[in-house]
Design an enzyme around this catalytic site. Structure first.
Site, PDB file in Angstrom:
ATOM      1  N   ASP A  80       0.781  -1.078  -0.173  1.00 35.55           N
ATOM      2  CA  ASP A  80       0.012   0.188   0.148  1.00 35.55           C
ATOM      3  C   ASP A  80       0.768   1.352  -0.149  1.00 35.55           C
ATOM      4  O   ASP A  80       2.050   1.228   0.147  1.00 35.55           O
ATOM      5  CB  ASP A  80      -1.096   0.166   1.298  1.00 35.55           C
ATOM      6  N   LYS A  81       0.350   2.412  -0.429  1.00 36.60           N
ATOM      7  CA  LYS A  81       1.078   3.645  -0.197  1.00 36.60           C
ATOM      8  C   LYS A  81       0.148   4.717   0.661  1.00 36.60           C
ATOM      9  O   LYS A  81      -1.108   4.428   0.751  1.00 36.60           O
ATOM     10  CB  LYS A  81       1.387   4.148  -1.420  1.00 36.60           C
ATOM     11  N   HIS A  82       1.086   5.499   1.002  1.00 42.89           N
ATOM     12  CA  HIS A  82       0.463   6.547   2.093  1.00 42.89           C
ATOM     13  C   HIS A  82       0.867   7.951   1.463  1.00 42.89           C
ATOM     14  O   HIS A  82       1.853   8.053   1.381  1.00 42.89           O
ATOM     15  CB  HIS A  82       0.374   6.708   3.488  1.00 42.89           C
ATOM     16  N   SER A  83      -0.042   8.870   0.982  1.00 41.62           N
ATOM     17  CA  SER A  83       0.376  10.253   0.874  1.00 41.62           C
ATOM     18  C   SER A  83      -0.021  11.203   1.667  1.00 41.62           C
ATOM     19  O   SER A  83      -0.995  11.151   2.374  1.00 41.62           O
ATOM     20  CB  SER A  83      -0.276  10.735  -0.520  1.00 41.62           C
ATOM     21  N   THR A 120      -9.188  10.855  -0.819  1.00 41.90           N
ATOM     22  CA  THR A 120      -9.503   9.743  -2.010  1.00 41.90           C
ATOM     23  C   THR A 120     -10.962   9.232  -1.946  1.00 41.90           C
ATOM     24  O   THR A 120     -11.466   8.959  -2.585  1.00 41.90           O
ATOM     25  CB  THR A 120      -8.442   8.701  -1.365  1.00 41.90           C
ATOM     26  N   ARG A 168      -5.751  15.710  19.327  1.00 43.70           N
ATOM     27  CA  ARG A 168      -4.854  16.382  18.881  1.00 43.70           C
ATOM     28  C   ARG A 168      -5.405  17.504  17.897  1.00 43.70           C
ATOM     29  O   ARG A 168      -4.836  18.991  18.088  1.00 43.70           O
ATOM     30  CB  ARG A 168      -4.084  15.643  17.849  1.00 43.70           C
ATOM     31  N   SER A 183       0.651   8.011  14.137  1.00 42.14           N
ATOM     32  CA  SER A 183      -0.812   7.895  13.674  1.00 42.14           C
ATOM     33  C   SER A 183      -0.984   7.244  12.090  1.00 42.14           C
ATOM     34  O   SER A 183      -1.945   6.268  11.935  1.00 42.14           O
ATOM     35  CB  SER A 183      -1.468   9.165  13.587  1.00 42.14           C
ATOM     36  N   LYS A 187      -2.292   2.696  11.372  1.00 40.84           N
ATOM     37  CA  LYS A 187      -3.382   2.282  10.455  1.00 40.84           C
ATOM     38  C   LYS A 187      -2.928   1.549   9.288  1.00 40.84           C
ATOM     39  O   LYS A 187      -3.475   0.630   8.993  1.00 40.84           O
ATOM     40  CB  LYS A 187      -4.074   3.526   9.911  1.00 40.84           C
ATOM     41  N   LYS A 188      -1.651   1.987   8.827  1.00 40.44           N
ATOM     42  CA  LYS A 188      -1.310   0.882   7.772  1.00 40.44           C
ATOM     43  C   LYS A 188      -0.660  -0.509   8.088  1.00 40.44           C
ATOM     44  O   LYS A 188      -0.803  -1.561   7.718  1.00 40.44           O
ATOM     45  CB  LYS A 188       0.121   1.935   6.945  1.00 40.44           C
TER      46      LYS A 188
HETATM   47  N1  URA Z   1      -2.530  11.762   8.658  1.00 39.25           N
HETATM   48  C1  URA Z   1      -2.761  10.950   9.740  1.00 39.25           C
HETATM   49  O1  URA Z   1      -3.231   9.988   9.578  1.00 39.25           O
HETATM   50  N2  URA Z   1      -2.350  11.150  10.970  1.00 39.25           N
HETATM   51  C2  URA Z   1      -1.862  12.390  11.334  1.00 39.25           C
HETATM   52  O2  URA Z   1      -1.364  12.593  12.464  1.00 39.25           O
HETATM   53  C3  URA Z   1      -1.536  13.360  10.215  1.00 39.25           C
HETATM   54  C4  URA Z   1      -2.067  13.052   9.013  1.00 39.25           C
END
Ligand code: URA
Length: 400
Positions: A80-83, A120, A168, A183, A187-188
């Site tokens: 997977d990727k995260h941007s 997305t 936060r 964070s 999730k990833k």
């Molecule tokens: N995206 C996230 O999922 N968590 C953060 O803290 C900042 C951006």
């Protein structure tokens, strides 16, 4: 656990042990740590930071606060990727099917946009019927059928992050590298991945406004991701100007479809190919339409109907022309993003709706030569925010 000792330690810049972090996160999830205590702890971390080993422990504890996705019986590798997000960033819609066509499985849990443009999920919901609320059984079914899914976070995934992210936001403690790192990665990690590719954006339209901050975040994400046992790599990419032509939910879906069908802007194609890790392979599956077939399968498996046309049609079009001939020396991502926001493409609160059809097509980017009267930007509006959007666009582009 003695919460007061933990707070005292972080207030004085002392490190937590792995066990203390696990207990703190359990206490946050079961309510034995109060909201006020959690808020104070976030503030101390924000000021005094955390060592990598603490951030790894925090990431793991947050992942383990909920259920983890596993894929028994489905052959990987899972990638997977995260941007970190930016204006016109539609890469996930293209990269997920590209990876499937190259032999990977892509279980992509994604988010909605908060701020200037949609996320997305907002973009994909421009496809009539497309469901982003799949449960774990449905995610598995789509992954089996299409090789990838792009859906929202289920209630069972990372409840600690859902709580802490909200807190936060309320307490101005978002901009902390260890907290952002934990964070994103928690999730990833919950997706059951073998490999993660990060696209950390730097520039006016990004969370990190300059390369130095982006580099710090990228380094932290890679070190902590690897420390937590995930094969993690990162690219730092430009977000000083919008990515590609389309900015806005349905417009970006259409641009993604164009690229998946072998057309579309070079800047977006180049970034997809870079992030894919297989430039030649990615170009081949884009030009032969194999990636598009995967996209069609995924959209269909998630309930979407591509033949029905995209939502948000019927917008009015307004074109901004070049006031002089010359070279475009600035096409500011933030200014263009703000124009999209006032037209209704983004949102302030999670519950706010987005308009799927509004947005902009940016025809000229930095370094392009333009002649007086040439179209620079086409705005798609729904009778809201046009005057401010025109002002933002005119302020965003400099021709010299
Ligand atoms: N995206 C996230 O999922 N968590 C953060 O803290 C900042 C951006």
């Amino acid at each position: 656990m003695d919460v007061h000792k933990l707070l005292e330690d972080k207030k004085c810049g002392r490190d937590h042990s792995e066990r203390e972090i696990e207990e703190l996160i359990s206490g946050i999830v079961d309510g034995s740590v109060t909201r006020a205590q959690a808020a104070a702890w976030l503030a101390f971390v924000c000021v005094n930071g955390m060592k990598d080993c603490e951030t790894v422990a925090l990431t793991r504890a947050m992942t383990e606060s909920g259920s983890m996705l596993t894929w028994p019986g489905i052959e990987g590798p899972f990638i997977d990727k995260h941007s970190t997000g930016g204006v016109g960033d539609k890469i996930s819609l293209i990269l997920a099917p590209v990876w499937v066509a190259l032999g990977f499985k892509v279980p992509m849990i994604s988010g909605r946009g908060l701020g200037i443009t949609g996320g997305t999920l907002d973009k994909l919901e421009a496809v009539p019927g497309y469901r982003t609320d799949l449960d774990q059984g449905q995610l598995r079914g789509v992954l089996q059928e299409a090789g990838c899914f792009i859906s929202g976070q289920t209630g069972e995934l990372c409840p600690a992050d859902a709580f802490l992210y909200g807190l936060r936001d309320e307490t101005s403690t978002v901009a902390s590298i260890p907290l952002i790192t934990a964070s994103i990665l928690s999730k990833k990690l919950a997706e059951g991945l073998d490999r993660l590719v990060l696209d950390v954006k730097a520039g006016s339209g990004a969370f990190m406004k300059n390369r130095t901050r982006a580099r710090k975040l990228a380094d932290s994400l890679v070190r902590v991701g690897r420390g937590a046992g995930l094969d993690t790599s990162a690219h730092i990419t430009d977000m000083s100007q919008p990515l590609g032509v389309a900015v806005g939910n349905a417009l970006e879906v259409q641009e993604s479809i164009d690229i998946l069908q072998g057309r579309g802007p070079k800047s977006v194609i180049d970034l997809v190919c870079l992030l894919s890790g297989d430039d030649e392979g990615a170009r081949a599956v884009l030009s032969t339409g194999r990636a598009y077939e995967v996209f069609e399968r995924m959209v269909h498996a998630q309930g979407g109907d591509l033949a029905a046309g995209l939502r948000g049609s019927g917008c009015t079009v307004e074109v901004v022309h070049a006031g002089r001939s010359g070279t475009v020396t600035r096409c500011d991502a933030l200014g263009v993003g703000q124009a999209a926001f006032v037209l209704g493409a983004g949102r302030v609160r999670a519950a706010d709706p987005v308009h799927h059809g509004v947005g902009l097509e940016v025809h000229a980017h930095k370094g392009d030569t333009v002649t007086e009267g040439q179209p620079l930007v086409t705005l798609h509006h729904a009778d809201k925010g046009l005057r401010e959007a025109l002002e933002a666009v005119r302020g965003a582009i400099t021709i010299e």
